[in-house]
Scaffold this active site. Structure first.
Site, short mmCIF file in Angstrom:
data_model
loop_
_atom_site.label_atom_id
_atom_site.label_comp_id
_atom_site.label_asym_id
_atom_site.label_seq_id
_atom_site.Cartn_x
_atom_site.Cartn_y
_atom_site.Cartn_z
N GLU A 36 25.27 15.51 -25.58
CA GLU A 36 25.80 16.68 -24.89
C GLU A 36 27.04 16.31 -24.08
OE1 GLU A 36 22.70 14.91 -22.11
OE2 GLU A 36 22.99 15.17 -24.26
N HIS A 62 15.74 23.81 -30.04
CA HIS A 62 16.96 23.09 -30.45
C HIS A 62 18.06 24.03 -30.96
CE1 HIS A 62 15.54 18.97 -29.95
NE2 HIS A 62 14.34 19.40 -30.36
#
Length: 549
Positions: A466, A436
């Protein structure tokens, strides 16, 4: 999107605090200045009033002597016009004929309470053309002098304000309230008197003034600095001589000390008609003025009979005397003024104002810091409410709020509006493969490229995990496609480092919609169309920009 620095955002609240404290400072300064001005005016009025009180006392004392000299002149003039035939007068005339050729002589009557007549010889008079013995007037003048000698006994040199009273004759004799003790000083005393300017100037004046004051001069018999007031004795248009009174510095200074006013802490000076000091009180504590300040003071005194002036941190007040040809002047320094009641009140008020200003400055600093902290906190909260903490782009709610505002503006201007919807390709695999933290690095890299590519008025935000969206006001579909392509290419060319030996790349897919193409400015429809084309780009292999289809 550029973020305003905290100093700019906090300027308005801090400026308000500055202006508020400035207003308080100016208001307090005005009130303090006004009260100080009132105290200063009261101080100056008190100084002038105290000086007038001293002047009145000095005038009264001089007036007593001046009344006496005027009375004596009237009496002497009357005696000249009405000579007295008496035995003692005939005796004086006979004695004069016997003594007149001696270098120095005295005529003393056998009668008590009379002053001697002191004289010089005929040959002594011949040395001075101003002096003469007129045979037609000499006997009458001697008779009048005899009568005058009886009145002279009322003059007391110990109690009178004037130190000496004279009658000086052009005929070579004089009578004095302080007669010479021997003949050796008689001639010199007479010569000194007839050479004084106040005596000789009477001969050059067509109508001599009733009273004439001399300037300050040094007495010939160790009296020190002194003034003389004189008056001519004239009968039937003939000038016989002059009556004069001497006032010495010690007696004037003693009178000034006796009349000293508590408000006059500085030096008090009696000046003559040429503004030269005759006598002074507390002169040792005064500070001398510079030559320039003295010239300025003398010029003001010549123009104004009464006034006040501040020179070189000194307050100077003066008043021209009525009975004396001169001035009474008080010169007081700032330190002397501050020792008085009004001065201490002014000093106390000024001290209180300074303490208030000090407290005001401290309160200002405390409040300014508090306002700055509150403003910083408000700015942080506002930033967190509108921006994404990771990418520093607008969050979803703030983005769409700006989106709607730009759409309404462009619709009002009939200007084109383009929307770019972007998404990171295979973002889940980045998190799964690199972690991450690497995913966060990818998000920040995309946000940085977007921020570097868009213009100042463009709107960019992170609208999903995203997913990013960019609104380009006043931009055509083709121009928006070029912008999206630059973003895609820049990201494709970048390498993201995970560690010193590990790196990866990510790509972008983008969909573009335009108000020109859609003939609509509705936010939902434009965003939905751009999002549809984004997924079309993903279905066609990703890492591409779709603006049609």
């Amino acid at each position: 999107m550029a973020v305003l620095p905290l100093s700019v955002r906090t300027l308005r609240p801090v400026l308000r605090v500055h202006l508020l404290f400035l207003a308080v400072f100016l208001f307090s300064s005005f009130l303090t200045w006004r009260e100080l001005q009132t105290l200063k005016i009261n101080y100056e009025d008190r100084q002038r009033a105290a000086l007038v009180d001293m002047q009145n006392g000095l005038e009264r004392q001089f007036q007593e002597s001046l009344d006496g000299i005027i009375y004596y002149r009237r009496m002497f003039t009357y005696a000249l016009a009405h000579p007295l035939e008496a035995e003692h007068a005939r005796q004086v005339l006979n004695d004069f004929q016997r003594l007149r050729y001696q270098p120095a002589w005295q005529l003393r009557l056998d009668l008590p309470r009379s002053m001697p007549i002191n004289g010089v010889s005929d040959s002594w008079l011949a040395k001075d053309t101003l002096l003469q013995r007129d045979p037609a007037r000499l006997d009458d003048e001697l008779r009048a002098a005899v009568e005058f000698s009886f009145i002279m006994q009322f003059s007391d040199a110990e109690t009178d304000f004037h130190s000496r009273f004279w009658y000086t004759s052009r005929a070579g004799f004089y009578i004095s309230s302080r007669p010479p003790h021997d003949l050796t000083t008689l001639s010199q005393s007479y010569a000194t008197m007839v050479l004084r300017p106040w005596f000789r100037n009477m001969a050059t004046q067509p109508q001599p003034s009733p009273l004439h004051w001399s300037g300050v001069y040094q007495g010939a018999e160790d009296e020190g600095p002194m003034l003389t007031v004189s008056t001519p004795v004239i009968s039937n248009d003939y000038w016989y001589g002059a009556l004069a009174m001497d006032f010495t510095q010690p007696r004037i200074a003693a009178l000034l000390s006796k009349m000293r006013h508590s408000a006059l802490q500085g030096s008090v000076l009696l000046l003559d008609n040429m503004q030269q000091p005759v006598a002074s009180l507390n002169a040792a504590g005064s500070k001398a003025l510079s030559a320039r300040a003295q010239r300025q003071l003398h010029a003001q005194m010549a123009r104004q009979p009464q006034g006040a002036l501040r020179l070189e941190n000194q307050f100077i007040s003066w008043s021209r005397l009525k009975n004396v040809d001169g001035y009474l002047l008080n010169q007081q320094t700032l330190a002397q003024g501050l020792r008085q009641d009004l001065g201490r009140a002014m000093l106390f008020m000024l001290t209180m104002w300074l303490l208030f200003v000090l407290l005001l400055v401290l309160a200002h600093q405390v409040i300014v810091r508090l306002v700055q902290r509150l403003s910083d906190l408000s700015a942080r909260l506002e930033y967190r409410a509108s921006y994404d903490g990771l990418t520093r782009l607008l969050n979803r709610s703030a983005f769409f709020e700006r989106f709607r505002a730009e759409a309404a503006r462009c619709q009002q201007l009939s200007a084109p509006l383009a929307v770019i919807q972007l998404d990171i390709d295979h973002f889940k695999s980045v998190n799964d493969t690199w972690g991450h933290q690497a995913g966060d690095q990818a998000l920040m890299r995309v946000a940085a490229i977007i921020a570097q590519t868009v213009r100042r008025n463009d709107v960019a935000g992170r609208v999903g995990g995203e997913e990013f969206c960019v609104v380009l006001p006043e931009t055509s579909l083709a121009e928006a496609e070029n912008v999206a392509e630059r973003m895609r290419q820049r990201l494709a060319d970048k390498t993201i480092l995970v560690s010193a030996s590990r790196a990866f790349r990510v790509t972008l897919s983008a969909g573009i919609a335009s108000s020109e193409e859609q003939q609509d400015y509705q936010v939902q429809r434009l965003h939905a169309e751009a999002d549809r084309r984004l997924y079309l780009a993903k279905s066609r292999g990703r890492n591409r920009v779709i603006s049609a289809g």
